[in-house]
Scaffold this motif. Structure first.
Motif, PDB file in Angstrom:
ATOM      1  N   ALA A 135     -88.165  63.159  49.371  1.00  0.00           N
ATOM      2  CA  ALA A 135     -87.182  62.372  48.622  1.00  0.00           C
ATOM      3  C   ALA A 135     -85.764  62.629  49.116  1.00  0.00           C
ATOM      4  O   ALA A 135     -84.861  61.856  48.848  1.00  0.00           O
ATOM      5  N   THR A 136     -85.576  63.720  49.873  1.00  0.00           N
ATOM      6  CA  THR A 136     -84.223  64.025  50.325  1.00  0.00           C
ATOM      7  C   THR A 136     -84.006  63.580  51.771  1.00  0.00           C
ATOM      8  O   THR A 136     -82.984  63.852  52.361  1.00  0.00           O
ATOM      9  N   ASP A 137     -85.007  62.935  52.342  1.00  0.00           N
ATOM     10  CA  ASP A 137     -84.856  62.480  53.717  1.00  0.00           C
ATOM     11  C   ASP A 137     -85.335  61.037  53.811  1.00  0.00           C
ATOM     12  O   ASP A 137     -85.771  60.456  52.833  1.00  0.00           O
TER      13      ASP A 137
ATOM     14  N   PHE B  47     -84.837  57.964  44.098  1.00  0.00           N
ATOM     15  CA  PHE B  47     -86.287  57.889  43.919  1.00  0.00           C
ATOM     16  C   PHE B  47     -86.820  59.265  43.519  1.00  0.00           C
ATOM     17  O   PHE B  47     -86.359  60.281  44.020  1.00  0.00           O
ATOM     18  N   GLY B  48     -87.780  59.297  42.633  1.00  0.00           N
ATOM     19  CA  GLY B  48     -88.352  60.574  42.210  1.00  0.00           C
ATOM     20  C   GLY B  48     -89.487  60.347  41.227  1.00  0.00           C
ATOM     21  O   GLY B  48     -90.127  59.289  41.232  1.00  0.00           O
TER      22      GLY B  48
END
Lengths: 193, 597
Positions: free
Chosen positions: B266-268, B175-176
């Motif tokens: 986005a990294t968690d 996701f981004g």
């Protein structure tokens, strides 16, 4: 006598008194095919770029230094560590960001086992539940033991937690893991491209 | 004038259309029960209007989506109303479409010749679900990002094409940015466009169906103005309901309108992620199935239900029984959905993990708001970095991950963090006078809150405190208090700055008394390192950073260090367990050193 009206650009005169107009099968086919083709051109041009994400690959399959051996409790309690690397989101480059996480657990003086943090069910991040002495996925309440085996009678997860098989201890202290991601939802373990 | 009138009508047909509208008829009396299609169109137009104005403030992008919504919510006049009206309006549209569908089945109005009207109603419900799903992500807060990620990951269940479909929906492997741009396009163009087409088709099909049964109906009444007035009245009522929902969290204060959680990472993953109410039943349903069979509750069974809905007009041809069956099936589905949703709510309320994660999410959201207000704006890297650089937000997380297996942080507040198995001192109130006093109290030093579970339980310090501070006379007690004040002043805690200043004379006296400790400890000019932790700057920022980095340094416990991990033995972050930045965040949090409004 009045001149019959004619088209300003091609000079065609309206068909008068030439009998019924004939609609050939070929003309019909050609008209439909050309019309569809004309619409397809912008659609295809758009689709080609819209499908681009299929060609973008994740950052799995490489070895990353995760932590040093000292950081792992000797009693075998797992700890979560981020995998730090340059992360790219479309056009933005984030230097030194977590691109994923792994659970590391000491299973011997210099032996370490690694498990993926991502739940095989739906991609949530699994937590270590110290009280229960196992892992817990908070989204759909799937429980796993320290080896990542499912412990629920009927588990929400289609498979056990994903192990990262390749763990290396370099220079007697640095823990390296070959980071991989796996497809969610499937009973079989499929490495994500 | 008359000429203009005819010219207009001749060229545009407008007057004819107007006349047709005026002469349109409804079978039977004018009635609010006929207002639903009109209301659906109205609710859709309202969404279009509020959506357009929201779009003027929205910026899709992983570092700008949440930020732009935050701006709309907190900086723009009436922005919170706009956002809440669109939020509740969208859910209300789903409810209306659902009611329309149910009403049609109950009244039997889905039967021939109204099959196509019914089918467009089914599609309206489905597309409005899709519209909610795509719209929900756009706020890009913790819950919207994580719960949408899970729902999108379910695409991977589809054999063969699943993994590719996920990438297409997300715009990449994660996701981004591109997930937001895609969902924005889907939500504002595709879903909205599909709804518009469906509403138009519904009207068209309904008109044709009405024309077919015209002969059977005894009498007609004109649509204009009575039925029209009733319809508009129903729309106004609808607006009142939406207005009440918009104001349901008050009209002042940061909670008003729709909640905006902490910015998505986005990294968690947000551990308390749950779907919106519209998908809650499906969530509960899928939890009934084992992991290997999730394709069934997520795709196969809902698919069968949709097919069944489409078949209802044909089932009704079997006669009264067929109709009764349809009604039963539909009501059964609704009851099951409601029951499963309720089950999820009840389970979550009793779920400690869920409640703790929710509370942490709320704290982060509030802190993000505070930090933005304090800073006067959001840095270009996005609001998330504000949280990631904030000791108040990160301290508890780092402590839980790296310290709470041995240390507790428990002082009877909401922010207490119990240790999973206490084996070292409680760090609540670190460096404060109350905390220091515990070390010089013979009753406390051997408790679990101090040395009780460590190798120093029966060490020299505990013995010294027992010998020196047991059964004190009044004036000895005063001396001990002076030492406590002096040692605590070494920490130079921000929260104690005023107190330390006020007591500067007593602290000076206490410092002289601390000279007695130099047999073991280094303190100022006296004593030497290597036997016990240094007392100069005890608990200060520098001291704390250093002991966290390496408690086995001669300045602290040396080779008698008891199980405390060495988090940063080198100057190179890459070779350490915790980075310099993480140590700073932990230190500042322990010392209560963060910005407050």
């Amino acid at each position: 006598m009045k001149k019959p009206p004619q088209c300003a650009c091609c000079g065609n005169k309206p068909a008068v008194g030439r009998g019924p107009y004939r609609r050939g099968f070929l003309s019909k086919l050609l008209a439909l095919a050309l019309g569809a083709l004309a619409l397809a051109v912008p659609a295809v041009v758009g689709l080609i770029s819209a499908l681009n994400p299929l060609r973008v690959k994740g950052q799995g399959g490489r070895f990353f230094r995760v932590t040093s051996l000292d950081a792992l409790p000797e009693d075998g309690t797992p700890r979560r560590f981020p995998i730090i690397a340059d992360r790219k989101d479309a056009w933005t480059l984030f230097p030194n960001q977590p691109i994923g996480s792994v659970f590391l657990r000491r299973t011997g003086p210099s032996e370490v086992k690694a498990l993926a943090v991502i739940c095989p069910h739906a991609g949530c991040f699994i937590d270590f539940d110290a009280k229960a002495g196992g892992f817990l996925c908070p989204c759909h309440m799937a429980h796993f033991d320290l080896d990542g085996k499912r412990t629920d009678e009927q588990s929400q997860s289609p498979r056990d937690m994903d192990p990262l098989e390749e763990v290396e201890i370099r220079d007697k202290r640095d823990v390296y893991v070959k980071f991989q991601r796996f497809q969610t939802g499937t009973p079989q373990r499929i490495v994500e491209a | 004038m008359r000429k203009l009138y005819y010219w207009l009508d001749d060229r545009t047909g407008a007057l004819g259309a107007l006349k047709a509208f005026r002469e349109a008829r409804v079978p039977g009396r004018a009635c609010p029960c006929r207002a639903m299609p009109f209301l659906l169109v109205f609710a859709f137009l309202a969404q279009g209007i509020t959506g357009l104005f929201m779009l003027m403030y929205y910026s899709p992008g992983a570092q700008s989506a949440w930020e732009s919504v935050h701006h709309l919510q907190y900086d723009v006049t009436g922005g919170w109303i706009l956002r809440a009206a669109h939020h509740y309006g969208g859910q209300a549209f789903l409810v209306l479409a659902g009611l329309y569908l149910v009403g049609m089945v109950l009244r039997g109005a889905y039967r021939a010749p109204r099959e196509f009207v019914f089918w467009t109603a089914v599609l309206l419900v489905l597309v409005s679900l899709g519209s909610l799903l795509t719209g929900d992500l756009l706020a890009w807060d913790q819950n919207s990002q994580s719960s949408t990620l899970v729902r999108t990951k379910f695409l991977a269940l589809l054999p063969g094409v699943g993994a590719g479909l996920f990438k297409l929906a997300a715009g990449g492997p994660d996701f981004g940015h591109l997930t937001l741009t895609r969902f924005l396009a889907l939500h504002t163009i595709v879903m909205a466009g599909a709804l518009a087409v469906l509403l138009a088709l519904r009207a068209w099909f309904a008109r044709r169906a009405a024309a077919m049964v015209q002969d059977e109906v005894r009498f007609f009444r004109p649509f204009w103005p009575t039925q029209f007035l009733i319809n508009v009245g129903v729309c106004v009522l609808f607006l009142v309901v939406i207005g009440a929902l918009v104001a349901s969290h008050g009209v002042a204060g940061p909670e008003r309108g729709v909640e905006l959680g902490a910015p998505a990472d986005a990294t968690d993953f947000y551990a308390a992620a749950r779907p919106e109410w519209a998908f809650m039943g499906l969530y509960g349903f899928s939890n009934l199935f084992p992991g290997e069979l999730k394709l069934l509750p997520i795709f196969v069974i809902p698919g069968i239900v949709v097919v069944l809905l489409f078949l209802m007009p044909f089932i009704a041809r079997l006669g009264v029984l067929g109709h009764a069956l349809n009604v039963l099936v539909l009501l059964g589905l609704l009851a099951a959905d409601a029951g499963l949703s309720w089950m999820v709510v009840v389970e979550d309320r009793a779920n400690e993990h869920q409640q703790a994660a929710l509370a942490e999410g709320r704290r982060d959201a509030e802190r993000a708001r505070e930090l933005i207000a304090l800073r006067g704006g959001i840095p270009v890297e996005g609001a998330l970095t504000l949280l990631q650089e904030d000791p108040k937000a990160q301290g508890p997380k780092l402590f839980r991950q790296h310290c709470a297996s041995c240390h507790a942080f428990v002082g009877g507040t909401d922010e207490d963090i119990p240790a999973s198995e206490v084996s070292s001192p409680n760090l609540f109130g670190y460096g404060t006078r109350a905390w220091i006093a515990g070390w010089l109290d013979p009753d406390k030093i051997k408790s679990d809150d101090r040395f009780g579970k460590t190798a120093f339980r029966n060490g020299k310090m505990a013995q010294f405190v027992k010998d020196t501070f047991s059964d004190l006379e009044k004036e000895d007690e005063e001396e001990r208090d002076l030492m406590v004040a002096a040692l605590s002043a070494e920490a130079a805690l921000p929260a104690q700055a005023d107190l330390d200043k006020k007591d500067s004379e007593r602290i000076a006296e206490g410092r002289d008394l601390l000279a007695d400790c130099t047999d073991c400890h280094k303190y100022r000019k006296g004593g030497s390192l290597g036997t016990a932790p240094e007392l100069t700057g005890y608990g200060s920022r520098d001291w704390t950073l250093a002991i966290l980095a390496n408690p086995a340094h001669p300045r602290f416990y040396g080779d008698r260090n008891d199980r405390m991990p060495i988090y940063a033995p080198t100057a190179d972050d890459a070779k350490n367990v915790l980075s310099r930045r993480e140590l700073e965040l932990l230190t500042d949090w322990l010392r209560g050193q963060w910005v407050e409004p």
